[in-house]
Design a protein around this motif. Structure first.
Motif, PDB file in Angstrom:
ATOM      1  N   THR A   1       3.207   9.591  -9.840  1.00 40.78           N
ATOM      2  CA  THR A   1       2.552   9.927 -11.232  1.00 40.78           C
ATOM      3  C   THR A   1       1.725  11.391 -11.114  1.00 40.78           C
ATOM      4  O   THR A   1       2.007  12.089 -12.312  1.00 40.78           O
ATOM      5  CB  THR A   1       1.452   8.460 -11.217  1.00 40.78           C
ATOM      6  N   LEU A   2       0.712  11.357  -9.972  1.00 42.19           N
ATOM      7  CA  LEU A   2       0.289  13.156  -9.572  1.00 42.19           C
ATOM      8  C   LEU A   2       0.956  14.087 -10.186  1.00 42.19           C
ATOM      9  O   LEU A   2       0.311  14.984 -10.401  1.00 42.19           O
ATOM     10  CB  LEU A   2      -0.791  12.857  -9.014  1.00 42.19           C
ATOM     11  N   SER A   3       2.372  13.651  -9.125  1.00 42.27           N
ATOM     12  CA  SER A   3       3.394  14.630  -9.821  1.00 42.27           C
ATOM     13  C   SER A   3       3.858  15.452 -10.838  1.00 42.27           C
ATOM     14  O   SER A   3       4.180  16.467 -11.272  1.00 42.27           O
ATOM     15  CB  SER A   3       3.924  14.601  -7.798  1.00 42.27           C
TER      16      SER A   3
ATOM     17  N   ALA B   1       3.973   5.359  -5.640  1.00 42.42           N
ATOM     18  CA  ALA B   1       3.390   5.539  -7.538  1.00 42.42           C
ATOM     19  C   ALA B   1       2.819   5.712  -7.319  1.00 42.42           C
ATOM     20  O   ALA B   1       2.910   7.188  -8.298  1.00 42.42           O
ATOM     21  CB  ALA B   1       3.811   4.208  -7.864  1.00 42.42           C
ATOM     22  N   LEU B   2       1.495   6.545  -7.340  1.00 39.66           N
ATOM     23  CA  LEU B   2       0.691   7.206  -7.198  1.00 39.66           C
ATOM     24  C   LEU B   2       1.069   8.570  -7.252  1.00 39.66           C
ATOM     25  O   LEU B   2       0.667   9.922  -7.610  1.00 39.66           O
ATOM     26  CB  LEU B   2      -0.799   7.380  -6.160  1.00 39.66           C
ATOM     27  N   THR B   3       1.413   9.558  -6.074  1.00 42.68           N
ATOM     28  CA  THR B   3       1.993  11.003  -5.661  1.00 42.68           C
ATOM     29  C   THR B   3       2.600  11.077  -6.585  1.00 42.68           C
ATOM     30  O   THR B   3       2.744  12.217  -7.336  1.00 42.68           O
ATOM     31  CB  THR B   3       2.232  10.747  -4.662  1.00 42.68           C
TER      32      THR B   3
ATOM     33  N   ARG C   1       1.049  -1.287  -0.308  1.00 41.76           N
ATOM     34  CA  ARG C   1      -0.137  -0.383   0.079  1.00 41.76           C
ATOM     35  C   ARG C   1       1.470   1.471   0.198  1.00 41.76           C
ATOM     36  O   ARG C   1       0.707   2.250  -0.429  1.00 41.76           O
ATOM     37  CB  ARG C   1      -0.956   0.354   1.170  1.00 41.76           C
TER      38      ARG C   1
ATOM     39  N   PHE D   1       2.342   1.667  -3.439  1.00 41.95           N
ATOM     40  CA  PHE D   1       1.492   1.945  -3.971  1.00 41.95           C
ATOM     41  C   PHE D   1       1.115   3.432  -3.999  1.00 41.95           C
ATOM     42  O   PHE D   1       1.061   3.837  -5.305  1.00 41.95           O
ATOM     43  CB  PHE D   1       0.032   1.367  -4.756  1.00 41.95           C
ATOM     44  N   ALA D   2       0.889   3.704  -2.882  1.00 43.11           N
ATOM     45  CA  ALA D   2       0.678   5.568  -2.355  1.00 43.11           C
ATOM     46  C   ALA D   2       1.719   6.355  -3.515  1.00 43.11           C
ATOM     47  O   ALA D   2       1.430   7.192  -3.532  1.00 43.11           O
ATOM     48  CB  ALA D   2       0.241   5.361  -1.196  1.00 43.11           C
TER      49      ALA D   2
END
Length: 138
Positions: free
Chosen positions: A19-21, A15-17, A9, A12-13
């Motif tokens: 990507t969004l940045s 990687a997501l952060t 988790r 994943f969090a």
């Protein structure tokens, strides 16, 4: 098992952060107000037609008028370069333009219809607002 789920988790969090940045940075870079182009925007005159009189050559300007006298001169100029035409006269009746060709004396009788068709073709292309009628005389 619980620790492994927390790591997944967290990964994943992260990687997501990330990507969004990167997406936000990319949007900001793409939408920047850097004008490096040499092309300058054009504005049209306030003519009431949203600039169409500046862009469309078929809309007459304020110093032009479509009338029979001007059209007769333009018709004579348009067919001046048709081979075999020595001169012409033009009469109008409403939307009909009657053009009488004065042919060169060197034309043979078999060439007369060809010259008439060529003149009619040129006039129909250049003056679509008229029904063109072409005849000839020697």
């Amino acid at each position: 098992m619980l620790a492994q789920r927390n790591r997944v988790r967290t990964t994943f969090a992260l990687a997501l952060t990330l990507t969004l940045s990167l997406a936000a940075i990319g949007l900001q870079a793409g939408c920047g107000n850097r004008n490096t182009s040499s092309v300058k925007p054009q504005s049209y005159a306030d003519d009431g037609y949203m600039g169409r009189t500046n862009a469309n050559p078929h809309i007459p300007g304020r110093h032009m008028a479509l009338n029979y006298n001007n059209d007769a001169v333009l018709i004579q100029q348009a067919i001046r370069d048709v081979p075999g035409v020595r001169g012409s006269s033009v009469t109008f009746n409403g939307a009909d333009a009657y053009v009488t060709l004065k042919l060169a004396p060197s034309l043979g009788d078999r060439q007369v219809p060809t010259v008439e068709r060529q003149a009619a073709s040129v006039l129909r292309f250049n003056f679509p607002r008229y029904n063109i009628h072409v005849s000839s005389m020697r």
